[in-house]
Design a protein around this motif. Sequence first.
Motif, PDB file in Angstrom:
ATOM      1  N   ILE A 140      -1.979  -3.648   9.056  1.00 22.48           N
ATOM      2  CA  ILE A 140      -1.326  -2.533   8.038  1.00 22.48           C
ATOM      3  C   ILE A 140      -0.191  -1.964   8.302  1.00 22.48           C
ATOM      4  CG2 ILE A 140      -1.960  -0.195   7.073  1.00 22.48           C
ATOM      5  CD1 ILE A 140      -4.912  -1.304   7.018  1.00 22.48           C
ATOM      6  N   ARG A 141      -0.027  -1.685   9.753  1.00 19.03           N
ATOM      7  CA  ARG A 141       1.179  -1.139  10.425  1.00 19.03           C
ATOM      8  C   ARG A 141       2.237  -1.998  10.316  1.00 19.03           C
ATOM      9  NH1 ARG A 141      -0.940  -0.085  14.580  1.00 19.03           N
ATOM     10  NH2 ARG A 141      -1.743   2.002  14.293  1.00 19.03           N
ATOM     11  N   ARG A 142       2.019  -3.517  10.504  1.00 23.24           N
ATOM     12  CA  ARG A 142       3.057  -4.333  10.331  1.00 23.24           C
ATOM     13  C   ARG A 142       3.667  -4.383   8.994  1.00 23.24           C
ATOM     14  NH1 ARG A 142       2.785 -10.162  10.214  1.00 23.24           N
ATOM     15  NH2 ARG A 142       4.941 -10.984  11.251  1.00 23.24           N
ATOM     16  N   ALA A 186       0.987  -1.725  -1.967  1.00 24.41           N
ATOM     17  CA  ALA A 186       1.298  -0.296  -1.747  1.00 24.41           C
ATOM     18  C   ALA A 186       2.722  -0.212  -1.250  1.00 24.41           C
ATOM     19  CB  ALA A 186       0.380   0.368  -0.893  1.00 24.41           C
ATOM     20  N   SER A 187       3.152  -0.996  -0.228  1.00 28.11           N
ATOM     21  CA  SER A 187       4.256  -0.732   0.580  1.00 28.11           C
ATOM     22  C   SER A 187       5.364  -1.176  -0.372  1.00 28.11           C
ATOM     23  CB  SER A 187       4.396  -1.882   1.672  1.00 28.11           C
ATOM     24  OG  SER A 187       4.580  -3.267   1.170  1.00 28.11           O
ATOM     25  N   LYS A 188       5.450  -2.092  -1.633  1.00 28.13           N
ATOM     26  CA  LYS A 188       6.250  -2.363  -2.315  1.00 28.13           C
ATOM     27  C   LYS A 188       6.301  -1.332  -3.528  1.00 28.13           C
ATOM     28  CE  LYS A 188       8.146  -6.148  -0.748  1.00 28.13           C
ATOM     29  NZ  LYS A 188       9.674  -6.228  -0.040  1.00 28.13           N
ATOM     30  N   ALA A 189       5.150  -0.629  -3.811  1.00 27.55           N
ATOM     31  CA  ALA A 189       5.519   0.293  -4.754  1.00 27.55           C
ATOM     32  C   ALA A 189       6.119   1.595  -4.204  1.00 27.55           C
ATOM     33  CB  ALA A 189       3.915   0.845  -5.120  1.00 27.55           C
ATOM     34  N   ALA A 190       5.835   1.744  -2.810  1.00 24.29           N
ATOM     35  CA  ALA A 190       6.790   2.669  -2.320  1.00 24.29           C
ATOM     36  C   ALA A 190       8.198   2.358  -2.180  1.00 24.29           C
ATOM     37  CB  ALA A 190       6.261   2.864  -0.697  1.00 24.29           C
ATOM     38  N   PRO A 207      -9.459  -8.182   1.555  1.00 19.69           N
ATOM     39  CA  PRO A 207      -9.615  -6.813   1.012  1.00 19.69           C
ATOM     40  C   PRO A 207      -9.168  -5.755   2.155  1.00 19.69           C
ATOM     41  CG  PRO A 207     -11.524  -8.026   0.762  1.00 19.69           C
ATOM     42  CD  PRO A 207     -10.817  -8.920   1.553  1.00 19.69           C
ATOM     43  N   VAL A 208      -8.819  -4.536   2.023  1.00 20.71           N
ATOM     44  CA  VAL A 208      -8.397  -3.397   2.698  1.00 20.71           C
ATOM     45  C   VAL A 208      -9.151  -3.270   3.775  1.00 20.71           C
ATOM     46  CG1 VAL A 208      -7.961  -1.122   2.826  1.00 20.71           C
ATOM     47  CG2 VAL A 208      -7.072  -2.387   1.020  1.00 20.71           C
TER      48      VAL A 208
END
Length: 282
Positions: free
Chosen positions: A107-109, A157-161, A98-99
């Motif tokens: 997260i940054r990577r 979230a990164s892929k949604a962006a 989980p987050v």
Amino acid sequence: MQVKDRVWVVTGAGSGMGRELVLALLERGARVAAVDRAPAARAETTSFAGAPGERLSCHVVDITDAAAVAALPDEVVAAHGAVDGLINNAGIIQPFVPVTELTDDDIRRVLDVNLMGTLAMCRAFLPVLLERPEAHLANVASMGGFFPFPGQTVYGASKAAVKLLTEGLYAELLDTDVRVTVIFPGAVDTEITANSGVQVREGTPEEKAKAERMMTSAPDAARIMIDGIERNRLHVHVGRDAQLMSLLIKVAPRPAIRLVKKLMERQMGSPAAEEGVSPAGR
């Protein structure tokens, strides 16, 4: 845009879908600049490609390195004389937690590679692509970019962006000769988990066989992606799972999310990626 006799840049070219994209493009008569951060992986791709001579160049570049990315267009033009297409395939997943259990570095990577690296490549190559009479930009998002999977929330979230970034570029480039595609792979049989540095439990032979049956093979994924690019499609869904999830999230989002959550909870102790329900099959 047809790929034959055009120059294509492919990131994440050292393994998995990236390697298969390089091989498929070469098979269709393209010239390819293969980009990967790992020299060993790059060498393996070259070995698989055989001896294509001047049609294949290899470039060791970490797409999170702004200076290296900025210098890459000139390197590719020096090798091939032009750049007609870019496929931003490089990407990593997060640990299956989980987050609240992710570290800041985790997260940054993920964001640096999946979003900022893709954005940097787009910004570096668009001026070159805009000079061509016809060009194409394709970004690889994920099924996880439109459907939520517990334990891969930041990855999603990164892929949604990446999805919205690509659709925004499509709108901005409508009046130009650059076509744009965003690609949504479902579960694809690659080594993205190992390449992302994510530890998972070794599945039993039966579990592995089940996972392989449910996944799209990397060669098939590459073929679907290139076919979509040649047809100038905005959205390309790779695999029946990606097509199904795209429909379910639109017509019945809450039941679909609950169903996937239950399926993943049943498989606790057996990572979702090994069971074929992960968005991170690349």
